[in-house]
Design a protein around this motif. Structure first.
Motif, short mmCIF file in Angstrom:
data_model
loop_
_atom_site.label_atom_id
_atom_site.label_comp_id
_atom_site.label_asym_id
_atom_site.label_seq_id
_atom_site.Cartn_x
_atom_site.Cartn_y
_atom_site.Cartn_z
N GLY A 165 0.78 -1.23 0.00
CA GLY A 165 0.00 0.00 0.00
C GLY A 165 0.81 1.27 0.00
N ASN A 166 2.13 1.16 -0.12
CA ASN A 166 2.97 2.37 -0.24
C ASN A 166 2.69 3.05 -1.57
OD1 ASN A 166 4.79 2.26 2.18
ND2 ASN A 166 5.28 0.26 1.29
N VAL A 167 2.57 4.37 -1.53
CA VAL A 167 2.35 5.14 -2.74
C VAL A 167 3.69 5.73 -3.18
CG1 VAL A 167 1.17 7.16 -3.71
CG2 VAL A 167 0.01 5.73 -2.01
N PHE A 168 4.03 5.51 -4.44
CA PHE A 168 5.25 6.07 -5.03
C PHE A 168 4.82 7.02 -6.14
CE2 PHE A 168 6.53 2.12 -3.14
CZ PHE A 168 7.76 2.40 -2.58
N ALA A 169 5.31 8.26 -6.08
CA ALA A 169 4.93 9.25 -7.06
C ALA A 169 6.17 9.87 -7.68
CB ALA A 169 4.08 10.34 -6.41
N ALA A 170 6.12 10.04 -9.00
CA ALA A 170 7.22 10.67 -9.73
C ALA A 170 6.94 12.15 -9.85
CB ALA A 170 7.36 10.05 -11.11
N GLY A 171 7.85 12.97 -9.34
CA GLY A 171 7.69 14.43 -9.41
C GLY A 171 8.42 14.99 -10.61
N TRP A 172 7.74 15.79 -11.41
CA TRP A 172 8.35 16.37 -12.60
C TRP A 172 9.20 17.57 -12.26
CZ3 TRP A 172 3.17 15.94 -15.60
CH2 TRP A 172 3.04 14.65 -16.10
N ILE A 173 8.80 18.36 -11.29
CA ILE A 173 9.55 19.57 -10.98
C ILE A 173 10.89 19.22 -10.35
CG2 ILE A 173 9.61 21.64 -9.53
CD1 ILE A 173 6.59 21.88 -9.97
#
Length: 195
Positions: A165-173
Motif C-alpha cells: 500500500g505504499n504510494v510512489f509518485a514521480a515528481g516532474w519539478i
C-alpha cells in the motif's frame, strides 16, 4: 504514431497491460487511447483493435464531448475490464465499462475529478489513485468516492502502489520519486533523485 510533430514537445504516453495481456496506450498527441491485442506468441499486435476518444483509427481531433479526449496521459484497466483514462486537458477521469467499442462515449466521469489528472494506478485493494498536477495532490478513490488526499506532493506525473500500500509518485519539478507509506501517507523518503 505517438510522436508529436517536429517542434511540438510535451509527449506523454501512459501504458497498461490488462488481465488478458492486451497493451493499452494513452496516445497523448492524438487525443485517444488504443488497445493492442495480445497475440499467440505473447507479444502485442502492431495494429490496435480498439480506439477510445476518436471515431476511428485515423482521426486525431480533440474534443470535450463524451466520445472525445484532449491530451490523455494515463490509462488503467481493472480486472473486470473497466477502463479509466486521465483525460488531462478535459480535466476529468473518464470511465468506460464493457462492452467496449471503438469511438464509444464514456460511461461516466469519476466524481470529484481532479483539475488536471496526470497519473493513474490501481492499488492491491482495487482502489484507484489519481495524481493531479493542477492541485499537486494524489487522490485515492474507493468505489469511486474520495477517501484519501495527499496534498502538496510536487507536480506529480506517474504514480504506483506496491503490495503493502505504499504510494510512489514521480515528481516532474524536482525530478524525484517519493514514497508515501500508509496509513497516514506522509512523505517519508525520496527514493530516487534527479540531477
Amino acid at each position: 504514431c505517438f510522436a508529436p510533430r517536429p517542434g511540438i514537445g510535451n509527449l506523454r504516453a501512459g501504458v497498461d497491460i490488462d488481465s488478458d495481456g492486451n497493451l493499452w496506450v494513452a496516445d497523448n498527441q492524438n487525443h485517444r487511447v488504443l488497445r493492442y491485442p495480445i497475440q499467440g506468441n505473447g507479444i502485442p499486435s502492431f495494429e490496435p483493435d480498439l480506439v477510445l476518444g476518436q471515431p476511428d483509427f485515423y482521426s486525431n481531433n480533440w474534443s470535450s464531448q463524451p466520445s472525445g479526449m484532449v491530451h490523455p496521459t494515463a490509462v488503467r484497466v481493472t480486472d473486470t475490464g473497466v477502463v479509466y483514462v486521465a483525460d488531462t486537458n478535459n480535466q476529468r477521469v473518464s470511465v468506460f465499462e464493457p462492452p467496449l467499442t471503438t469511438g464509444m462515449d464514456y460511461t461516466r466521469v469519476l466524481p470529484d475529478s481532479p483539475t488536471y489528472p496526470s497519473g493513474l494506478a490501481i492499488g492491491p485493494d482495487g482502489s484507484l489513485w489519481v495524481t493531479d498536477r493542477g492541485s499537486n495532490d494524489i487522490i485515492r478513490y474507493v468505489n469511486e468516492t474520495v477517501q484519501v488526499v495527499i496534498t502538496g506532493s510536487d507536480d506529480q506525473g506517474g504514480v504506483g502502489i506496491d503490495q503493502d500500500g505504499n504510494v510512489f509518485a514521480a515528481g516532474w519539478i524536482q525530478q524525484s520519486v517519493i514514497r508515501f507509506p500508509p496509513p497516514g501517507f506522509t512523505q517519508d523518503t525520496t527514493v530516487l533523485q534527479g540531477p
